[in-house]
Design a protein around this motif. Sequence first.
Motif, PDB file in Angstrom:
ATOM      1  N   UNK A  24       0.801  -1.232   0.000  1.00 62.19           N
ATOM      2  CA  UNK A  24       0.000   0.000   0.000  1.00 62.19           C
ATOM      3  C   UNK A  24       0.833   1.280   0.000  1.00 62.19           C
ATOM      4  N   UNK A  25       2.149   1.163   0.157  1.00 65.12           N
ATOM      5  CA  UNK A  25       2.982   2.371   0.184  1.00 65.12           C
ATOM      6  C   UNK A  25       3.532   2.690  -1.199  1.00 65.12           C
ATOM      7  N   UNK A  26       3.967   3.927  -1.355  1.00 61.01           N
ATOM      8  CA  UNK A  26       4.664   4.372  -2.561  1.00 61.01           C
ATOM      9  C   UNK A  26       6.166   4.268  -2.253  1.00 61.01           C
ATOM     10  N   UNK A  27       6.858   3.297  -2.836  1.00 59.19           N
ATOM     11  CA  UNK A  27       8.268   3.090  -2.491  1.00 59.19           C
ATOM     12  C   UNK A  27       9.205   4.204  -2.960  1.00 59.19           C
ATOM     13  N   UNK A  28       8.676   5.157  -3.705  1.00 58.58           N
ATOM     14  CA  UNK A  28       9.521   6.274  -4.138  1.00 58.58           C
ATOM     15  C   UNK A  28       9.534   7.404  -3.111  1.00 58.58           C
ATOM     16  N   UNK A  29       8.669   7.294  -2.091  1.00 57.83           N
ATOM     17  CA  UNK A  29       8.578   8.329  -1.053  1.00 57.83           C
ATOM     18  C   UNK A  29       9.124   7.783   0.262  1.00 57.83           C
ATOM     19  N   UNK A  30       9.627   8.660   1.131  1.00 52.17           N
ATOM     20  CA  UNK A  30      10.174   8.206   2.410  1.00 52.17           C
ATOM     21  C   UNK A  30       9.095   7.823   3.419  1.00 52.17           C
ATOM     22  N   UNK A  31       9.546   7.108   4.447  1.00 52.21           N
ATOM     23  CA  UNK A  31       8.724   6.732   5.595  1.00 52.21           C
ATOM     24  C   UNK A  31       9.218   7.556   6.779  1.00 52.21           C
ATOM     25  N   UNK A  32       8.297   8.118   7.551  1.00 62.28           N
ATOM     26  CA  UNK A  32       8.664   8.834   8.763  1.00 62.28           C
ATOM     27  C   UNK A  32       8.561   7.861   9.934  1.00 62.28           C
ATOM     28  N   UNK A  33       9.642   7.728  10.680  1.00 63.20           N
ATOM     29  CA  UNK A  33       9.702   6.807  11.821  1.00 63.20           C
ATOM     30  C   UNK A  33       9.679   7.613  13.113  1.00 63.20           C
ATOM     31  N   UNK A  34       8.719   7.275  13.986  1.00 63.06           N
ATOM     32  CA  UNK A  34       8.587   7.926  15.288  1.00 63.06           C
ATOM     33  C   UNK A  34       8.908   6.881  16.371  1.00 63.06           C
ATOM     34  N   UNK A  78       4.083  16.414   6.437  1.00 61.63           N
ATOM     35  CA  UNK A  78       3.783  14.986   6.511  1.00 61.63           C
ATOM     36  C   UNK A  78       3.290  14.416   5.188  1.00 61.63           C
ATOM     37  N   UNK A  79       2.724  15.252   4.340  1.00 66.05           N
ATOM     38  CA  UNK A  79       2.235  14.752   3.048  1.00 66.05           C
ATOM     39  C   UNK A  79       3.374  14.275   2.146  1.00 66.05           C
ATOM     40  N   UNK A  80       4.606  14.619   2.485  1.00 62.29           N
ATOM     41  CA  UNK A  80       5.766  14.170   1.714  1.00 62.29           C
ATOM     42  C   UNK A  80       6.103  12.705   2.002  1.00 62.29           C
ATOM     43  N   UNK A  81       5.468  12.139   3.020  1.00 58.96           N
ATOM     44  CA  UNK A  81       5.775  10.772   3.427  1.00 58.96           C
ATOM     45  C   UNK A  81       4.717   9.788   2.954  1.00 58.96           C
TER      46      UNK A  81
END
Length: 175
Positions: A24-34, A78-81
């Motif tokens: 379900x993710x877009x692998x071209x965009x980063x993931x934000x880890x908290x 956050x929309x960048x993630x």
Amino acid sequence: MKLILCGGGWGKKTIIPNKVFEGIIDPSKPILYIPVAREKRAPAYQDCTEWLLNEFSGITHGPIDTIESTDSIANIDLSAYTAIFIGGGNTYKLLKELKDSGAMQDIINYINNGGIIYGCSAGAIIFGQNINCCSYEDSNDVGLKDTRGFDLIFGCNLSAHYMNADDQTNEIATK
């Protein structure tokens, strides 16, 4: 709303949720880890980031950006993630930091705008109506008074690592 809520674990225990996440993710965009539910150790949360990279080694994903403080979320687009991964640790600490910094509302806005959340252990429990069901394994050392969570799972609470160990644990976990 796309939530993947995992009770915790690693390796073989998370292969299926990780594959669902990959789908379900877009692998071209980063993931934000908290990772702020854990105690901060030097250097910063580097060990947490290394753990997550290892966990996701079997899936295709973009870079992982790790924050060191929930205060910084207000300055992040956050929309960048493609997704936000919220890790485990002390549930009371995590929820208190999210509420005190205003990041809880930022995350709700992210979700309401189609954002994807992967919550693991404490990072999953916070999406229930109330987090007190975790008191059988987490202590409220931070003095969190308002233990209401995000309430995004239909008025239910979520216990992670629950093992049906004894009557006292059962009573606490089912509150």
